[in-house]
Structure formats: structure tokens, C-alpha cells
Motif scaffolding. Sequence first.
Motif, PDB file in Angstrom:
ATOM      1  N   GLY A   1      22.899  38.721  -1.189  1.00  0.00           N
ATOM      2  CA  GLY A   1      23.278  38.641  -2.338  1.00  0.00           C
ATOM      3  C   GLY A   1      24.487  37.969  -2.868  1.00  0.00           C
ATOM      4  O   GLY A   1      24.949  37.647  -3.883  1.00  0.00           O
ATOM      5  N   GLN A   2      25.389  37.897  -1.745  1.00  0.00           N
ATOM      6  CA  GLN A   2      26.699  37.186  -1.848  1.00  0.00           C
ATOM      7  C   GLN A   2      26.667  35.977  -2.076  1.00  0.00           C
ATOM      8  O   GLN A   2      27.786  35.173  -2.565  1.00  0.00           O
ATOM      9  CB  GLN A   2      27.637  37.676  -0.625  1.00  0.00           C
ATOM     10  CG  GLN A   2      27.958  39.150  -0.523  1.00  0.00           C
ATOM     11  CD  GLN A   2      28.802  39.207   0.902  1.00  0.00           C
ATOM     12  OE1 GLN A   2      29.460  38.322   1.210  1.00  0.00           O
ATOM     13  NE2 GLN A   2      28.520  40.122   1.672  1.00  0.00           N
ATOM     14  N   PHE A   3      25.576  35.209  -1.929  1.00  0.00           N
ATOM     15  CA  PHE A   3      25.499  33.901  -2.091  1.00  0.00           C
ATOM     16  C   PHE A   3      25.610  33.726  -3.826  1.00  0.00           C
ATOM     17  O   PHE A   3      25.961  32.636  -4.071  1.00  0.00           O
ATOM     18  CB  PHE A   3      24.287  33.337  -1.574  1.00  0.00           C
ATOM     19  CG  PHE A   3      24.036  31.735  -1.960  1.00  0.00           C
ATOM     20  CD1 PHE A   3      25.078  30.806  -1.675  1.00  0.00           C
ATOM     21  CD2 PHE A   3      22.731  31.124  -2.519  1.00  0.00           C
ATOM     22  CE1 PHE A   3      24.588  29.337  -1.953  1.00  0.00           C
ATOM     23  CE2 PHE A   3      22.623  30.015  -2.877  1.00  0.00           C
ATOM     24  CZ  PHE A   3      23.621  29.254  -2.591  1.00  0.00           C
ATOM     25  N   GLY A   4      24.661  34.509  -4.412  1.00  0.00           N
ATOM     26  CA  GLY A   4      24.448  34.701  -5.820  1.00  0.00           C
ATOM     27  C   GLY A   4      26.004  34.635  -6.439  1.00  0.00           C
ATOM     28  O   GLY A   4      26.226  33.955  -7.508  1.00  0.00           O
ATOM     29  N   LEU A   5      26.955  35.274  -6.015  1.00  0.00           N
ATOM     30  CA  LEU A   5      28.521  35.292  -6.520  1.00  0.00           C
ATOM     31  C   LEU A   5      28.723  34.024  -6.436  1.00  0.00           C
ATOM     32  O   LEU A   5      29.643  33.450  -7.302  1.00  0.00           O
ATOM     33  CB  LEU A   5      29.142  36.340  -5.868  1.00  0.00           C
ATOM     34  CG  LEU A   5      28.744  37.773  -5.590  1.00  0.00           C
ATOM     35  CD1 LEU A   5      29.482  38.614  -4.828  1.00  0.00           C
ATOM     36  CD2 LEU A   5      28.724  38.376  -7.085  1.00  0.00           C
ATOM     37  N   LEU A   6      28.812  33.081  -5.414  1.00  0.00           N
ATOM     38  CA  LEU A   6      29.054  31.948  -5.294  1.00  0.00           C
ATOM     39  C   LEU A   6      28.477  30.938  -6.112  1.00  0.00           C
ATOM     40  O   LEU A   6      29.102  29.928  -6.666  1.00  0.00           O
ATOM     41  CB  LEU A   6      29.205  31.441  -3.688  1.00  0.00           C
ATOM     42  CG  LEU A   6      29.766  32.151  -2.698  1.00  0.00           C
ATOM     43  CD1 LEU A   6      29.855  31.488  -1.420  1.00  0.00           C
ATOM     44  CD2 LEU A   6      31.103  32.505  -3.145  1.00  0.00           C
ATOM     45  N   VAL A   7      27.239  30.956  -6.253  1.00  0.00           N
ATOM     46  CA  VAL A   7      26.420  30.447  -7.305  1.00  0.00           C
ATOM     47  C   VAL A   7      26.936  30.299  -8.907  1.00  0.00           C
ATOM     48  O   VAL A   7      27.167  29.348  -9.547  1.00  0.00           O
ATOM     49  CB  VAL A   7      24.956  30.761  -7.145  1.00  0.00           C
ATOM     50  CG1 VAL A   7      24.076  29.936  -8.232  1.00  0.00           C
ATOM     51  CG2 VAL A   7      24.300  30.323  -5.992  1.00  0.00           C
TER      52      VAL A   7
END
Length: 436
Positions: free
Chosen positions: A81-87
Motif C-alpha cells: 500500500g505504500q506505493f499508493g501514497l507515491l502514486v
Amino acid sequence: MKYEITKPTAPEMPKLGSGLECFKLLLSQTSRDMHAPLMPMLSPLLSTKICQAEFQYPSGQWFEMCGQQAALIAHSSGNKGQFGLLVEACNRDFRQEDAEELRKFLQYQKTYKKRSQSKDRPEEVFPLLRFLPADCSKPGYLKAQMACQEHGGLTTYIDLKEIEQLDSLCGSHKQVTQILRLMWDRDVYNALRATVDGITGSAVLRTNLTVSTTPVRARQFFKFNLFDGTLGRMVFSYKPRDNRSGKIPRIGKFSEEFYQQLDEYLARLDNCKGRYIIRPLNKLIERLADDMAELGDLTDNDGLWDMGKRSLISAWKAGCCMWALNNMAWTRSMGDMVEWLVWHDMWSKYQVLGDMLKDGDTSTAEASKAVPANMLDDIKGNTFSEQQLEVLRETYGKSKDGTKRQLRVWVHRGLITLNEQTGLYTKTEAYLNRTR
């Protein structure tokens, strides 16, 4: 070869040195255990900002930065889910612009319905969307691509939290291969319907796509698409299961200062237009292509070589993005990262699907045991005979008939030498002292 992908441990990611400041900034907002898994996911995300620009590959072909596909694969609760923050951080502008476009489109729909039988009903329009929703249907996707093409060939971006959402986007699971190939190849998609209400149109698919999933779901999804080119087109970034720890991963604060720095880098991508040849990057890719061929010869594995050629293109596109972010300048650190991206992709694919790529399907636990074997490494001692290699090939299920050819290739590549008097082969110093 700088990295060894036939081992169970992941190739170690190089340090984020000169020229990689944007990536360092983004990863600073994630927990340390996610730095290596997230690094391959950033190029499809960032490269969406580059439009109306082409880069020349060593083959002489000109490529746009669209078509990039990457899958983040980790077990449940693996911090994907941390990737969603960067997205969301990188697509703040798209979110705002798309919201305004959707508002106008909803207003148009109301007017259209009121005047559906009138001669003065408005002409059909479709919103210009860059950050497509995850539940986008196939007709909606085609309409969005047509709108982007009308505005000069803009690139759209899709981030899927579940790999099964690809079925909705592509129409059905049977059409996934077709659409993903067209995306990667920047090809034209045509749709013709016989009714007035059907979607009819033609558009060049300019899309970057990222997916988050688990090893089990990835294996189920790609089970019937292992050898048709779909797998090679999508970069894999696999995070093995961590040791149990009572520490909760820490993420960044996404401060105003962070957004200001990020926007400066994103502006560089938006301003990158025209045609470019990055000669240091192309020279690196030429060398990596030879390394990939050498690995194919060491393992006598055609499937690895077939996938490796597309891994080179994906890593090359990531290098083009790095170059644009660094004010169109190349550094050694960027070259080290591109090289790592190639081998990390190949390692990830064989860790998740290795047993299936050998025409078997047992479980994810067995996948890493089925990675292509470096047969020259597996021969004990530095000197060996042709018969030893024959026996080794048979243990890996390979025919004895290919032994002589494999030895000739190894000699030609300078990996071994032949003693004409004894008939024995010896591993060369260059091979024994290679960097692992």
C-alpha cells in the motif's frame, strides 16, 4: 555479469547516487524495507509525464515513454500500500484536472438527456482523463485514449490495486494478452460496432500501467500467458516474505517542502519534448544484451533469453526517465541502477514463476528452486571433462546432444579453455574473478 540471479537472494540494489535524487526523494517517504521493491515501479509512474518525446533504442527504433508495465508482488500485508501514497503524490495535478473534466462531462450528460430527441442536442464529447480509475471499462478506456490522441498524443496512467481488475479493463481475461501487448507496443486499437450506441473508434494506446498483487494471484493470472510475450512485457518486482518483526514500518510525512521539491522534478519531465539519443545508456544496454546472452548460454535456457530482451527495453526506458529527471545528463549511478533493474526483474520472475516456466506447477515455495541453473558454476572444480557436463545436463533434464555446442559457445565467450592434449576444459581466470 554484475549480478547473480540463479541464487535465492535478491540482487542488492545499488545506492541512490548522483542523478537519482528524485527517486531518493520519493523513497524517503517509504519504509526502508520497501526501497528495493518500489524502485522498479517508479518509472511507469513518472514517465507518464513525458509526452511528445521519443528516444532512440540501440536497434535504431524510436520509442515513446508509454507502454511501461510493472507489477509489485508481495505477500499479504507486505506493505504494498505504500506505493499508493507515491502514486497519489505524483498525480496530484492529474487528479485535479480529471475532476474538473468529469464535472464538465456530467453537466454535458444532463444536457444531452434533456435534449435527446431535439435537433439542438449537444455533440458527443468525452472528458480528457490522464489518471484513469481502476474500474475503467474497455469502452471507457478506448474513449479516453481517443481523447488523449486528439490532444496531441498524451499518455494515460492506470494503477490497479488488484490484478483481477485487468479483466474489466481489457474486456475479459481472454483479451488481457491482446490489450497489454497493444499497450506495450504503442499500437493502434480499433473498435467497430454495428449499433449507434456502440463504441466505434481508433486510437493509439499510450498507457503506463502498474499493478499490485500477491504471488498466488500472479501465478493464477499468468498461468496461461507464460510464453506468449505478455510476461516479458511486464516488469516484476518481488518482495520475499520478511522475518516476523514487532516493529511497525514508518512512512514519511509528505510535507509541503517534499511536494515543492517533487514538483520541480515533475516539471522537468513535462518539459522533455523532441527526439533524443542517450549514447551512454545505449552503450550500457548493448553490453547488458551480451551479458544476457551469456547467461542464456550458461543456463542453456531460451525462455530466459526471450524474456530478457524485453527486460532490457523496460530498464532502458527507466534510464531515459532518469536522464530527463537529471536535467538531461547521464551519471554512473544511473547506469548502475539500470543494470540492477534488468537483473532484478529477471530474478523476480523466476522467484515467483520459476517452476511454471519449466512446464510445471507446484507451489510458490517451489518456484525459487526452479531458477535457471548456471551449469558452469555447478561443475565442481576448475577443470572438467565433456562427460561431466553431459551428466550434469541430464540431471537438469537436458539432452546430451547439446553438450558439444554448449562447450563451443563457452570457449568462444572466453569462459573456458580446452587443453588439446588432455581433452579437459578449464574455467578461465576472467570467469572465476567475475563480480557477483
